[in-house]
Design a protein around this motif. Sequence first.
Motif, PDB file in Angstrom:
ATOM      1  N   VAL A 136       0.852  -1.182   0.000  1.00 58.65           N
ATOM      2  CA  VAL A 136       0.000   0.000   0.000  1.00 58.65           C
ATOM      3  C   VAL A 136       0.886   1.229   0.000  1.00 58.65           C
ATOM      4  CG1 VAL A 136      -1.702   1.311   1.310  1.00 58.65           C
ATOM      5  CG2 VAL A 136      -1.832  -1.168   1.251  1.00 58.65           C
ATOM      6  N   THR A 137       0.589   2.152  -0.888  1.00 55.21           N
ATOM      7  CA  THR A 137       1.289   3.430  -0.900  1.00 55.21           C
ATOM      8  C   THR A 137       0.257   4.541  -0.904  1.00 55.21           C
ATOM      9  OG1 THR A 137       1.414   3.401  -3.305  1.00 55.21           O
ATOM     10  CG2 THR A 137       3.321   2.560  -2.103  1.00 55.21           C
ATOM     11  N   ILE A 138       0.535   5.581  -0.174  1.00 54.55           N
ATOM     12  CA  ILE A 138      -0.365   6.727  -0.086  1.00 54.55           C
ATOM     13  C   ILE A 138       0.228   7.857  -0.910  1.00 54.55           C
ATOM     14  CG2 ILE A 138      -1.436   8.389   1.470  1.00 54.55           C
ATOM     15  CD1 ILE A 138      -1.262   6.269   3.656  1.00 54.55           C
ATOM     16  N   SER A 139      -0.591   8.440  -1.762  1.00 55.70           N
ATOM     17  CA  SER A 139      -0.124   9.533  -2.615  1.00 55.70           C
ATOM     18  C   SER A 139       0.120  10.787  -1.773  1.00 55.70           C
ATOM     19  CB  SER A 139      -1.147   9.830  -3.703  1.00 55.70           C
ATOM     20  OG  SER A 139      -2.323  10.368  -3.126  1.00 55.70           O
ATOM     21  N   ARG A 140       0.763  11.740  -2.358  1.00 54.05           N
ATOM     22  CA  ARG A 140       1.032  13.016  -1.672  1.00 54.05           C
ATOM     23  C   ARG A 140      -0.281  13.719  -1.340  1.00 54.05           C
ATOM     24  NH1 ARG A 140       4.366  15.329   1.750  1.00 54.05           N
ATOM     25  NH2 ARG A 140       4.081  17.557   1.664  1.00 54.05           N
ATOM     26  N   ALA A 141      -1.238  13.669  -2.265  1.00 50.52           N
ATOM     27  CA  ALA A 141      -2.542  14.296  -2.017  1.00 50.52           C
ATOM     28  C   ALA A 141      -3.258  13.602  -0.855  1.00 50.52           C
ATOM     29  CB  ALA A 141      -3.402  14.244  -3.274  1.00 50.52           C
ATOM     30  N   GLY A 142      -3.168  12.289  -0.796  1.00 51.32           N
ATOM     31  CA  GLY A 142      -3.770  11.547   0.308  1.00 51.32           C
ATOM     32  C   GLY A 142      -3.130  11.885   1.639  1.00 51.32           C
ATOM     33  N   TYR A 143      -1.817  12.043   1.629  1.00 56.95           N
ATOM     34  CA  TYR A 143      -1.096  12.415   2.848  1.00 56.95           C
ATOM     35  C   TYR A 143      -1.499  13.824   3.291  1.00 56.95           C
ATOM     36  CZ  TYR A 143       2.754  13.437   6.019  1.00 56.95           C
ATOM     37  OH  TYR A 143       3.501  13.789   7.115  1.00 56.95           O
ATOM     38  N   ASP A 144      -1.578  14.761   2.339  1.00 52.46           N
ATOM     39  CA  ASP A 144      -1.996  16.127   2.667  1.00 52.46           C
ATOM     40  C   ASP A 144      -3.414  16.148   3.215  1.00 52.46           C
ATOM     41  OD1 ASP A 144       0.466  17.035   1.830  1.00 52.46           O
ATOM     42  OD2 ASP A 144      -0.242  17.689  -0.144  1.00 52.46           O
ATOM     43  N   TYR A 145      -4.292  15.344   2.632  1.00 54.79           N
ATOM     44  CA  TYR A 145      -5.668  15.249   3.112  1.00 54.79           C
ATOM     45  C   TYR A 145      -5.696  14.736   4.545  1.00 54.79           C
ATOM     46  CZ  TYR A 145     -10.460  13.622   3.618  1.00 54.79           C
ATOM     47  OH  TYR A 145     -11.718  13.388   4.086  1.00 54.79           O
ATOM     48  N   GLN A 146      -4.879  13.751   4.843  1.00 51.80           N
ATOM     49  CA  GLN A 146      -4.828  13.180   6.186  1.00 51.80           C
ATOM     50  C   GLN A 146      -4.358  14.230   7.200  1.00 51.80           C
ATOM     51  OE1 GLN A 146      -2.025   9.978   6.556  1.00 51.80           O
ATOM     52  NE2 GLN A 146      -3.018   9.140   8.358  1.00 51.80           N
ATOM     53  N   ILE A 147      -3.370  15.017   6.846  1.00 50.60           N
ATOM     54  CA  ILE A 147      -2.866  16.077   7.736  1.00 50.60           C
ATOM     55  C   ILE A 147      -3.936  17.140   7.958  1.00 50.60           C
ATOM     56  CG2 ILE A 147      -1.142  17.913   7.947  1.00 50.60           C
ATOM     57  CD1 ILE A 147       0.009  15.137   8.416  1.00 50.60           C
ATOM     58  N   ALA A 148      -4.625  17.550   6.887  1.00 51.57           N
ATOM     59  CA  ALA A 148      -5.674  18.568   7.001  1.00 51.57           C
ATOM     60  C   ALA A 148      -6.826  18.055   7.860  1.00 51.57           C
ATOM     61  CB  ALA A 148      -6.173  18.958   5.621  1.00 51.57           C
ATOM     62  N   LYS A 149      -7.200  16.807   7.681  1.00 50.12           N
ATOM     63  CA  LYS A 149      -8.291  16.229   8.463  1.00 50.12           C
ATOM     64  C   LYS A 149      -7.933  16.186   9.939  1.00 50.12           C
ATOM     65  CE  LYS A 149     -11.179  12.112   8.712  1.00 50.12           C
ATOM     66  NZ  LYS A 149     -11.415  10.777   8.195  1.00 50.12           N
ATOM     67  N   GLN A 150      -6.695  15.859  10.235  1.00 50.52           N
ATOM     68  CA  GLN A 150      -6.246  15.819  11.620  1.00 50.52           C
ATOM     69  C   GLN A 150      -6.252  17.230  12.227  1.00 50.52           C
ATOM     70  OE1 GLN A 150      -2.323  14.241  12.095  1.00 50.52           O
ATOM     71  NE2 GLN A 150      -2.433  14.221  14.312  1.00 50.52           N
ATOM     72  N   ALA A 151      -5.835  18.238  11.465  1.00 58.86           N
ATOM     73  CA  ALA A 151      -5.821  19.612  11.963  1.00 58.86           C
ATOM     74  C   ALA A 151      -7.234  20.109  12.254  1.00 58.86           C
ATOM     75  CB  ALA A 151      -5.143  20.524  10.952  1.00 58.86           C
ATOM     76  N   VAL A 152      -8.182  19.774  11.385  1.00 62.79           N
ATOM     77  CA  VAL A 152      -9.573  20.179  11.605  1.00 62.79           C
ATOM     78  C   VAL A 152     -10.142  19.483  12.831  1.00 62.79           C
ATOM     79  CG1 VAL A 152     -11.900  20.019  10.631  1.00 62.79           C
ATOM     80  CG2 VAL A 152     -10.013  20.806   9.213  1.00 62.79           C
TER      81      VAL A 152
END
Length: 93
Positions: free
Chosen positions: A34-50
């Motif tokens: 499994v590999t997570i794309s850069r966009a997926g990683y950015d989404y995960q960080i934004a979701k955590q911040a919210v």
Amino acid sequence: MRIEAYNQMAGLYKSSKSGKVSKSYDAVIGRDEVTISRAGYDYQIAKQAVAEASDIREDKVAQLKARVESGSYRVDAGDFASKLLEKYNALKG
């Protein structure tokens, strides 16, 4: 047409297909990745911040509280009534 010949031909095709399937299945075992794309990683960080952000804006609450306590907070009755009717119609309709 002889049925025995048809059964023999079907048997040949079945045996060759099943061999190909098992070989490709054996080659895949143990190689899941499994590999997570850069966009997926950015989404995960934004979701955590919210999720960590507060739902209440403390600065706005403090300003309104100070105005209410000092008596300088005024509400226009017409504005209040129109907002009240908007909410009522939204719930009703």
